[in-house]
Design a protein around this motif. Structure first.
Motif, PDB file in Angstrom:
ATOM      1  N   ARG A  72       0.839  -1.217   0.000  1.00 12.76           N
ATOM      2  CA  ARG A  72       0.000   0.000   0.000  1.00 12.76           C
ATOM      3  C   ARG A  72       0.868   1.258   0.000  1.00 12.76           C
ATOM      4  O   ARG A  72       0.631   2.191  -0.767  1.00 12.76           O
ATOM      5  N   PHE A  73       1.891   1.269   0.866  1.00 10.71           N
ATOM      6  CA  PHE A  73       2.758   2.445   0.937  1.00 10.71           C
ATOM      7  C   PHE A  73       3.554   2.623  -0.353  1.00 10.71           C
ATOM      8  O   PHE A  73       3.787   3.750  -0.795  1.00 10.71           O
ATOM      9  N   HIS A  74       3.962   1.517  -0.949  1.00 17.02           N
ATOM     10  CA  HIS A  74       4.709   1.589  -2.208  1.00 17.02           C
ATOM     11  C   HIS A  74       3.828   2.176  -3.308  1.00 17.02           C
ATOM     12  O   HIS A  74       4.267   3.027  -4.094  1.00 17.02           O
ATOM     13  N   SER A  76       1.231   4.165  -2.886  1.00 17.64           N
ATOM     14  CA  SER A  76       1.026   5.578  -2.577  1.00 17.64           C
ATOM     15  C   SER A  76       2.245   6.402  -2.957  1.00 17.64           C
ATOM     16  O   SER A  76       2.135   7.505  -3.504  1.00 17.64           O
ATOM     17  N   TYR A  77       3.423   5.857  -2.683  1.00 18.42           N
ATOM     18  CA  TYR A  77       4.674   6.534  -3.036  1.00 18.42           C
ATOM     19  C   TYR A  77       4.784   6.740  -4.550  1.00 18.42           C
ATOM     20  O   TYR A  77       5.114   7.834  -5.019  1.00 18.42           O
ATOM     21  N   LEU A  78       4.483   5.698  -5.320  1.00 16.62           N
ATOM     22  CA  LEU A  78       4.578   5.808  -6.777  1.00 16.62           C
ATOM     23  C   LEU A  78       3.581   6.832  -7.319  1.00 16.62           C
ATOM     24  O   LEU A  78       3.885   7.576  -8.258  1.00 16.62           O
ATOM     25  N   GLN A  79       2.398   6.869  -6.708  1.00 13.81           N
ATOM     26  CA  GLN A  79       1.376   7.820  -7.131  1.00 13.81           C
ATOM     27  C   GLN A  79       1.849   9.251  -6.877  1.00 13.81           C
ATOM     28  O   GLN A  79       1.709  10.137  -7.726  1.00 13.81           O
ATOM     29  N   LYS A  80       2.417   9.483  -5.689  1.00 11.60           N
ATOM     30  CA  LYS A  80       2.908  10.824  -5.363  1.00 11.60           C
ATOM     31  C   LYS A  80       4.128  11.174  -6.206  1.00 11.60           C
ATOM     32  O   LYS A  80       4.288  12.321  -6.625  1.00 11.60           O
ATOM     33  N   LEU A  81       4.985  10.188  -6.437  1.00 13.14           N
ATOM     34  CA  LEU A  81       6.172  10.430  -7.254  1.00 13.14           C
ATOM     35  C   LEU A  81       5.787  10.832  -8.666  1.00 13.14           C
ATOM     36  O   LEU A  81       6.444  11.669  -9.293  1.00 13.14           O
ATOM     37  N   ASN A  82       4.699  10.258  -9.166  1.00 14.06           N
ATOM     38  CA  ASN A  82       4.257  10.554 -10.517  1.00 14.06           C
ATOM     39  C   ASN A  82       3.886  12.016 -10.686  1.00 14.06           C
ATOM     40  O   ASN A  82       3.948  12.562 -11.786  1.00 14.06           O
ATOM     41  N   LYS A 139       0.695  18.444   4.518  1.00 18.66           N
ATOM     42  CA  LYS A 139      -0.429  17.514   4.583  1.00 18.66           C
ATOM     43  C   LYS A 139      -1.523  17.908   3.604  1.00 18.66           C
ATOM     44  O   LYS A 139      -2.464  17.136   3.372  1.00 18.66           O
ATOM     45  N   TRP A 279       9.340  22.316  -2.733  1.00 17.27           N
ATOM     46  CA  TRP A 279       8.646  21.072  -2.427  1.00 17.27           C
ATOM     47  C   TRP A 279       7.390  20.897  -3.268  1.00 17.27           C
ATOM     48  O   TRP A 279       6.711  19.873  -3.158  1.00 17.27           O
TER      49      TRP A 279
END
Length: 302
Positions: A72-74, A76-82, A139, A279
């Protein structure tokens, strides 16, 4: 370990080493070696082998739960990284003060989702200082507040539009028989006001103190819509931000705006706030510019 956890979870979910190997396009011996290596690294047995059937041990169950969280965290990370690779944001989280949430955010969200049908917008509400904290802690992507933040170097404030209070009355109210209105007409006037705690109510109370006014406060409610709907029934007036008073709102509720010069002095600037530009993902920068452009186009109707 991320890849090993993926392989391990596939075995659990397919309840078979053979089926998982086939699904992963690996040979069974190769997959067995990967799991054996994982068990060696963790120093625990993940499966209990009963004949041809694999059963999770207690340590295996714990590891599987961890593998699910890791997945799940991975994701979410890929989605945010995109978001750093494209100007098209799949999700935007906007922080909005309560007043802004009711006055300007609905129309903004409608306009942005019409232009970007795949965009999912999430809104977090709170008082202006709470939204500022959420922005600083990253946030939310950016915030909309009925103020500016000038005393914090880590926050950038971009003014969107100016707002002020207007007296709103039912068209059947007796006071509308007059042709001229002064701020003193608010003294003793039956009124429904917003609950204390927002910039809007603070401005209202400051106005009353400045002109020594004591209206007859019948109700205090934290919803503009509820106030609007109750005005005719209670034969009362209210003070609302100009930004909320769209023509359709007035027409649907048979209301009339009374313009009093002193009320136009109760000016407040609604601002977009964001944190350190370094950021900001390109998609967030794009949405910020879209938001500024939206309010620039709609200045005459706000």
């Amino acid at each position: 370990m991320l890849e090993d956890m993926r392989l391990f979870s596939m075995i659990v979910e397919h309840t078979s080493l053979n089926k998982a190997a086939e699904r992963l396009n690996l040979s069974q011996p190769a997959l067995s070696r990967r799991i054996a290596r994982l068990e060696s690294e963790l120093e625990v047995d993940l499966f209990r082998r009963i004949g041809k059937r694999l059963e999770l041990t207690a340590a295996g169950q714990l590891t599987y739960e961890f593998a699910l969280e890791l997945r799940r965290f991975h994701g979410s990370y890929l989605q945010k990284l995109n978001a750093f690779k494209s100007a098209e944001a799949p999700i935007a989280t906007i922080g909005a003060s309560l007043t802004t949430l009711q006055t300007t955010l609905p129309a903004l969200i409608t306009a942005m989702t019409e232009k970007h049908p795949n965009l999912e917008i999430k809104a977090v509400t709170g008082k202006s200082h709470e939204i500022t904290t959420l922005v600083k802690e990253r946030k939310v992507d950016f915030g909309l507040v009925a103020s500016s933040v000038e005393d914090d170097a880590s926050i950038t404030s971009l003014p969107l539009f100016d707002d002020h209070l207007i007296l709103v009355l039912p068209r059947t109210h007796f006071i509308l028989e007059r042709t001229q209105f002064e701020v003193d007409d608010l003294n003793g006037l039956p009124m429904i006001l917003f609950a204390p705690g927002t910039w809007y109510r603070t401005l209202t109370d400051q106005l009353f103190r400045r002109h020594n006014l004591k209206p007859d406060v019948r109700m205090e409610i934290d919803s503009f819509e509820a106030i609007i709907r109750l005005l005719s029934a209670c034969r009362a007036g209210t003070l609302l931000p100009k930004s909320y008073l769209r023509e359709q709102v007035l027409k649907d509720n048979d209301l009339y705006l009374v313009r009093i010069p002193e009320l136009e002095e109760t000016k407040r600037t609604t601002s977009l706030i964001h944190g350190d530009p370094a950021w900001l993902a390109p998609s967030t920068r794009y949405l910020i510019e879209e938001t500024r452009a939206y309010f620039a186009r709609n200045q005459t109707t706000i």
